[in-house]
Enzyme design. Structure first.
Site, PDB file in Angstrom:
ATOM      1  N   SER A  23     -40.323  81.022  20.380  1.00  0.00           N
ATOM      2  CA  SER A  23     -41.582  81.679  20.015  1.00  0.00           C
ATOM      3  C   SER A  23     -41.888  82.799  20.989  1.00  0.00           C
ATOM      4  CB  SER A  23     -42.723  80.651  20.045  1.00  0.00           C
ATOM      5  OG  SER A  23     -43.995  81.264  20.006  1.00  0.00           O
ATOM      6  N   TYR A  41     -47.237  73.636  23.911  1.00  0.00           N
ATOM      7  CA  TYR A  41     -46.394  74.338  22.950  1.00  0.00           C
ATOM      8  C   TYR A  41     -45.642  75.488  23.620  1.00  0.00           C
ATOM      9  CZ  TYR A  41     -45.207  77.096  18.757  1.00  0.00           C
ATOM     10  OH  TYR A  41     -44.544  77.811  17.779  1.00  0.00           O
TER      11      TYR A  41
END
Length: 284
Positions: free
Chosen positions: A176, A189
């Site tokens: 990401s 995350y």
């Protein structure tokens, strides 16, 4: 692919794609498969919706059969993926379960090979995203659950897959933009996505002598069920407007990167990360 997203929120992770307004764009009608993955078999974790679903459909249009892993709660979305893949004339295996379970990680690989007789492409894509605006709000359970889902499962599924992968085969990991920038309200995350980036680089070096390529894709804001299941309805309405292109991306705009990395077009590419993120510069 300009998309107007109204405020919306889902209370339970993982989010359900069937409830999104508007529905994500999974594949462009103009996308023409050219047999780049003809005869290949792919295993995709988190393949029921969003990016994973788009990857499954693009792989199928390029000639691959696919197996997808998802949680039982996502059955409706998984059935849609099944319909889309079968509409491309390819076979699909649905594997519901919990990737936090080591035995299940191993089972996903064996069931795929049992069904199709081989495995050529592994896409480690499943992820959990929990929002904590204040770091002290994070519970130890949140930390463990996020790491077990996002990075431990990659180690376990990949280890199980390696005995079936051979020269020319490919592993693709979904990281990401948060791996490079961090994000204040997504500490667990972001940390797992950084771990995935490092895992990709380390594994690529480890497997180079076996001529198995390992790469990553680091999406920016992409319209998937992960978002309304993670943040407030107000934040969802503003989703993607902070990147240079001033809009969220669609799964259909990300999946072709996976096709490239899985195909012979990327035969000299390993240890790298592709950045479909709407123009954010990460220098990574």
């Amino acid at each position: 692919m300009e998309t107007q997203i109204p405020p919306q929120h889902q209370d339970v992770q993982p989010g359900i794609q069937a409830e999104l307004v508007p529905q994500p764009k999974i594949i462009r009608p103009s996308y023409r498969g050219t047999g780049k993955l003809k005869g290949k078999v792919a295993l995709i974790t988190g393949g029921d919706s969003g990016i994973g679903q788009a990857v499954a459909v693009h792989f199928a249009r390029e000639g691959a059969d696919v197996a997808i892993v998802y949680t039982e709660r996502e059955e409706v979305d998984a059935q849609q993926t099944k319909e889309l893949v079968e509409a491309e004339g390819r076979q699909i295996l649905l594997i519901p379960g919990d990737l936090r379970d080591q035995a299940f990680c191993e089972e996903t690989v064996e069931r795929t090979v049992g069904k199709f007789g081989k495995l050529n492409i592994l896409v480690n894509n499943a992820a959990l995203q929990l929002q904590h605006k204040y770091f002290e709000e994070m519970q130890d359970e949140d930390l463990v659950k996020t790491f077990e889902t996002n990075i431990y499962s990659m180690f376990r599924v990949t280890k199980a897959a390696l005995k079936h992968l051979h020269e020319g085969d490919s592993i693709i990991n979904t990281t990401s933009v948060t791996a490079y920038q961090g994000r204040a309200d997504l500490p667990e995350y972001s940390s797992t996505k950084g771990a995935i980036m490092a895992f990709t680089r380390a594994l690529s070096d480890n497997l180079a002598q076996k001529k198995i390529r390992v790469n990553g894709v680091a999406p920016g804001p992409i319209w998937t069920p992960l978002n309304p299941a993670s943040v407030s309805a107000k934040e969802v309405a503003m989703f993607g407007k902070d990147v240079p292109m001033k809009r969220p991306g669609q799964p259909a705009e990300v999946a072709p990167a996976y096709v490239y990395l899985a195909s012979e077009d990327a035969s000299y590419v390993t240890g790298q990360v592709v950045h479909p993120n709407g123009g954010t510069i990460v220098n990574g």
